[in-house]
Design an enzyme around this catalytic site. Structure first.
Site, mmCIF file in Angstrom:
data_model
loop_
_atom_site.group_PDB
_atom_site.id
_atom_site.type_symbol
_atom_site.label_atom_id
_atom_site.label_comp_id
_atom_site.label_asym_id
_atom_site.label_seq_id
_atom_site.Cartn_x
_atom_site.Cartn_y
_atom_site.Cartn_z
ATOM 1 N N LYS A 31 39.109 -21.851 1.487
ATOM 2 C CA LYS A 31 39.337 -22.047 2.997
ATOM 3 C C LYS A 31 40.621 -22.615 3.359
ATOM 4 O O LYS A 31 41.477 -22.161 3.923
ATOM 5 C CB LYS A 31 38.313 -23.103 3.576
ATOM 6 C CG LYS A 31 38.655 -23.207 4.987
ATOM 7 C CD LYS A 31 37.419 -24.329 5.223
ATOM 8 C CE LYS A 31 37.661 -25.622 4.490
ATOM 9 N NZ LYS A 31 36.823 -26.774 4.844
ATOM 10 N N THR A 32 41.049 -23.811 2.569
ATOM 11 C CA THR A 32 42.213 -24.446 3.009
ATOM 12 C C THR A 32 43.528 -23.521 2.613
ATOM 13 O O THR A 32 44.217 -23.495 3.243
ATOM 14 C CB THR A 32 42.524 -25.751 1.963
ATOM 15 O OG1 THR A 32 41.239 -26.612 2.217
ATOM 16 C CG2 THR A 32 43.478 -26.432 2.439
ATOM 17 N N ASP A 215 39.031 -27.623 11.786
ATOM 18 C CA ASP A 215 38.510 -27.614 10.454
ATOM 19 C C ASP A 215 37.028 -28.322 10.491
ATOM 20 O O ASP A 215 37.048 -29.226 11.314
ATOM 21 C CB ASP A 215 39.359 -28.221 9.577
ATOM 22 C CG ASP A 215 38.907 -27.991 8.053
ATOM 23 O OD1 ASP A 215 38.192 -26.787 7.889
ATOM 24 O OD2 ASP A 215 39.343 -28.557 7.161
ATOM 25 N N GLU A 216 36.221 -27.935 9.465
ATOM 26 C CA GLU A 216 34.703 -28.379 9.660
ATOM 27 C C GLU A 216 34.467 -28.466 10.863
ATOM 28 O O GLU A 216 33.704 -29.563 11.365
ATOM 29 C CB GLU A 216 35.113 -29.842 8.897
ATOM 30 C CG GLU A 216 35.529 -29.989 7.789
ATOM 31 C CD GLU A 216 34.751 -29.675 6.549
ATOM 32 O OE1 GLU A 216 33.820 -29.012 6.615
ATOM 33 O OE2 GLU A 216 35.312 -30.113 5.245
ATOM 34 N N GLN A 246 27.067 -26.631 5.743
ATOM 35 C CA GLN A 246 27.457 -27.969 5.108
ATOM 36 C C GLN A 246 27.623 -29.235 6.024
ATOM 37 O O GLN A 246 28.290 -30.008 6.020
ATOM 38 C CB GLN A 246 29.014 -27.888 4.456
ATOM 39 C CG GLN A 246 28.776 -27.075 3.295
ATOM 40 C CD GLN A 246 30.357 -26.939 2.545
ATOM 41 O OE1 GLN A 246 30.862 -27.861 2.166
ATOM 42 N NE2 GLN A 246 30.732 -25.637 2.786
ATOM 43 N N ARG A 596 29.627 -29.073 -5.288
ATOM 44 C CA ARG A 596 31.016 -29.715 -5.708
ATOM 45 C C ARG A 596 31.045 -29.445 -7.218
ATOM 46 O O ARG A 596 32.317 -29.627 -7.756
ATOM 47 C CB ARG A 596 30.585 -31.318 -5.544
ATOM 48 C CG ARG A 596 30.487 -31.947 -4.328
ATOM 49 C CD ARG A 596 31.509 -31.403 -3.343
ATOM 50 N NE ARG A 596 30.900 -30.256 -2.603
ATOM 51 C CZ ARG A 596 31.886 -29.560 -1.832
ATOM 52 N NH1 ARG A 596 32.949 -29.447 -1.853
ATOM 53 N NH2 ARG A 596 31.235 -28.475 -1.268
#
Length: 741
Positions: A31-32, A215-216, A246, A596
């Site tokens: 994503k980043t 973001d998020e 998430q 993770r």
DNA sequence: ACACCGCCCGTTTTT
DNA sequence: CGGGCGGTGT
């Protein structure tokens, strides 16, 4: 622009030109990378870097994005920051439009707010059983976050407690205004107010930021949602990224429907899903996918990878937390001995309390570790004390800081004196510091206190002359003028060394700030200090095993992950007085933990756990039974038996010698075993209240047929295919179904 | 004013 | 087990 390294979905996200865009980015899907490339691409196409705004949730994410942008386009980088820092910066410029605030306002953390609320509860003589400071604080935050500060809309009711809350809320707001202070929520709330009340200011920023990226987005609350809408109202170039799976900040007011309903908000929105995962092995993804599929509130998506199957995911069961801790330490030791760097192994947990036993074992095993999160550095008592001196210099109306340090270091000013001084200040309507700098207070306090307060005032006067020096020098001046080190050495016993160390670390932080900000100010330093969480200060280091909550771990990845305490009551965390716990959010939390992991994942649970100071029975998390496939194994150091295709029963089998060995077999252990492992000993077909094939009626969904059941007892889940609305899953204990056939 | 003692309380998660 | 708070003694 290099598009070659992007997959087709990523590429189309980068190339999307204008209008609303939703990037549904699964964990580890790059994503980043995608959004930094997108920003770089926009700049390539002629957008000025200054016209881009990217908002993240953590400073860490902002920093990472910042660095990647610099790598891509060189130095001129867009404005990238957290919601809170962004709002703080806007407010620094314009808050004077919202009187009585001034632009050197102080940002109060939860502790500062709590102190004010305590005072208010006392002043209003609130019955402690009606409102505790904690409860009131939570409610206030909820009013701000979920209802944008609108008490009417917050639905607090008109009963005694509701009316009282209203008074507390108003008094609290007034107290902050008087002190020229804002709390975390205010940063967002006041910015919205500024934008609404001063359309010219809003227009300026709408005009400046032609593209806004959030973001998020799954973690945005009502205020953040409004901010996003306001900023993009004119051009509608809003790009959001997020993953409903998430979303783990519901308790902080995050509203999942912000992302789920984005397409309804913006019917012309382009939606791009990134589901290819570049992080984890197939086994880990299988576990993650099998878990999250049990959630109803989501946008279905299955993570996939081209990576190999990898090691099986292992679930370990221990008889108690001490054993869990020792075995985890041994496991880590084994990994380290075979060459894994310490920093590649993360230990994650739902609640901070779980870290202690593991810490002990790690110390015992001589394995260096570092706790990330828990008590943030800047919240330590001695650090906050020193900071309070800086804060009162920066904002003379900051009464909380002033009261905090009047007698720190101890100089003989007691509660009674402070109370008197505050009273005079109140009655004359001037800030406390003004009063102390004048000579209108001396007569009211006794002689000893008088000299003490005078000497305190002298210290402040001296410090005030240095206000514009370098931050480092100023911090040092505070320590010297107050003889803080001596104070710590004399007043703290065992912790003196550590406390002094922390205070000097604050000097170091000041120095760091000075070097990083050529045109830095005291205000700026205090702001950084306030908005920087512990996770942001954490630097991945090779030689320490990181321990942190799953919340802190969001956005990070580790080759090896151990998740502790995956038990009912802990993950999911269940609260006796709040049975409506959001199980789906808890499931997402485990999902975040699982995703993770890059190569290896270990999940542990125990039969008995020390909590609240005594040993209690613990039960395997209901989520464990949803994990498919899991390979299970006995703890590595004791019986290195491995099962290729692990089944739940095999744990039962393996577990039997366990109870004997620990000598702590309790009835609860047996119960736990049954709960978790005897799934197939139970005749699902016969004993279920709604067997497969039966027809049922549901109030909302109408008539349907039971297609699947899983689990036993009240935890049993039943999947029904409704004629109208399709497949739904329910927990038998909670759903009302009428059996027709 | 302040240090000390003992009780009770409660515990998510963080910008 | 640990912190916060009320009460007591100096």
């Amino acid at each position: 622009m290099i598009l070659g390294n992007l997959n087709p979905a990523q590429r189309s996200a980068v190339l999307h030109e204008s209008g609303p865009l939703l990037i549904l980015a699964g964990a580890g899907s790059g994503k980043t990378r995608t959004i930094t490339h997108r920003m770089a691409h926009l700049i390539d196409c002629g957008c000025a870097a200054e016209s881009l705004l990217a908002i993240t949730f953590t400073n860490k994410a902002a920093k990472e994005m910042q660095e990647r942008m610099e790598g891509l386009i060189g130095v001129r980088s867009p404005w990238i920051s957290t919601f809170h820092s962004y709002c703080a910066r806007i407010l620094r410029r314009h808050i004077e439009r919202l009187l009585p605030y001034g632009n050197s306002f102080t940002i109060y953390d939860a502790g500062d707010s709590r102190n004010i609320i305590k005072e208010i509860l006392e002043e209003l003589e609130v019955d402690r059983s009606l409102w505790s400071a904690r409860a009131a604080q939570e409610e206030i935050s909820r009013i701000k976050n979920a209802a944008c500060g609108d008490i009417e809309q917050a639905g607090i009711g008109n009963f005694a407690n509701g009316r009282m809350l209203r008074s507390i809320y108003e008094a609290y707001t007034e107290a902050l205004r008087k002190r020229n202070a804002v709390d975390f929520d205010d940063l967002l709330l006041l910015t919205v107010r500024l934008f609404t009340e001063c359309p010219d200011v809003l227009a300026r920023y709408q005009d400046q930021f032609r593209h806004v990226l959030i973001d998020e987005y799954q973690d945005t609350n009502a205020i953040q949602y409004r901010l996003g809408r306001l900023l993009t109202a004119t051009h509608r170039n809003l790009c959001i990224t997020g993953d409903p799976d998430q979303s783990i900040y519901g308790w902080r007011g995050a509203n999942l429907s912000n992302i789920l309903n984005f397409e309804e908000d913006y019917p012309d929105a382009r939606v791009i899903t990134l589901a290819q995962n570049y992080r984890s092995t197939q086994h880990i993804l299988d576990v993650a996918n099998s878990l999250i599929v049990h959630n109803g509130l989501r946008k279905p998506k299955t993570l996939w990878t081209e990576a190999a199957a990898g090691e099986p995911v292992r679930v370990y069961r221990f008889s108690n937390d001490a054993e869990e801790a020792t075995e985890v330490a041994l496991l880590i030791q084994g990994l380290i001995e075979s060459g894994t760097p310490h920093g590649d192994i993360a230990v994650l947990y739902r609640i901070n309390a779980l870290s202690r036993p593991v810490e002990k074992s790690l110390i015992y095993a001589g394995i260096p570790y570092s706790i990330v999160g828990s008590i943030a550095f800047f919240l330590r008592r001695e650090v906050k004390d020193v900071l309070a001196y800086l804060r009162i210099l920066d904002n003379p109306r900051d009464e909380e800081s002033l009261k905090r340090i009047l007698n720190v270091p101890t100089r003989g000013i007691g509660k009674a004196t402070i109370k008197k001084l505050v009273q005079i200040a109140r009655s004359t309507g001037r800030p406390l510091l003004d009063l102390l700098f004048s000579d209108g207070w001396q007569a009211t306090v006794n002689r000893k206190a008088e000299t003490s307060v005078s000497s305190f005032v002298e210290i402040l006067k001296t410090l005030r002359t240095k206000k514009s020096s370098k931050v480092q020098d100023l911090v040092q001046a505070v320590i010297e003028e107050t003889r803080f080190e001596t104070f710590l050495r004399e007043s703290r016993g065992d912790s003196a060394r550590e406390d002094i160390e922390n205070v000097w670390q604050l000097v170091a932080a000041g120095k760091e700030y000075d070097t990083e900000h050529q045109d830095g100010t005291l205000t700026g330093f205090l702001e950084v200090v306030n908005l920087l969480g512990d996770i942001d200060r954490w630097r991945r280091s090779e030689d320490k095993v990181p321990l942190m909550t799953i919340h802190s771990a969001k956005g990070l990845e580790f080759p090896v992950v151990v998740i502790l305490g995956v038990e009912d009551g802990i993950l999911p965390l269940l609260n006796a007085e709040d049975p409506e716990a959001d199980i789906e959010e808890e499931r997402r939390l485990l999902y975040v933990g699982v995703t993770r992991a890059r190569d290896q994942l270990f999940i542990t649970h125990t039969a008995n756990r020390m909590r609240f100071g005594s040993v209690r029975a613990a039960y395997p998390s209901r989520f464990l039974r949803e994990l498919q496939p899991i390979a299970t194994a006995d703890p590595p150091t004791r019986c290195p038996i491995e099962i290729d295709e692990g089944t739940l029963e095999s744990i039962h089998f393996l577990d039997e010698p366990r109870g004997r060995r620990s000598g702590q077999g309790t009835p609860d252990l047996d119960f736990a075993d049954e709960l978790f492992f005897d799934d197939n000993a139970f005749d699902l077909e016969e004993d279920a209240p709604y067997p497969v094939g039966s027809r049922v009626r549901h109030a909302d969904h109408g008539v349907g047929e039971v297609v699947r059941i899983s689990g036993i007892g009240s935890r049993q889940r039943v999947t029904v295919a409704f004629e109208e609305t399709g497949e739904k899953q329910f927990v038998v204990g909670y759903v009302k179904l009428e059996r027709i056939r």
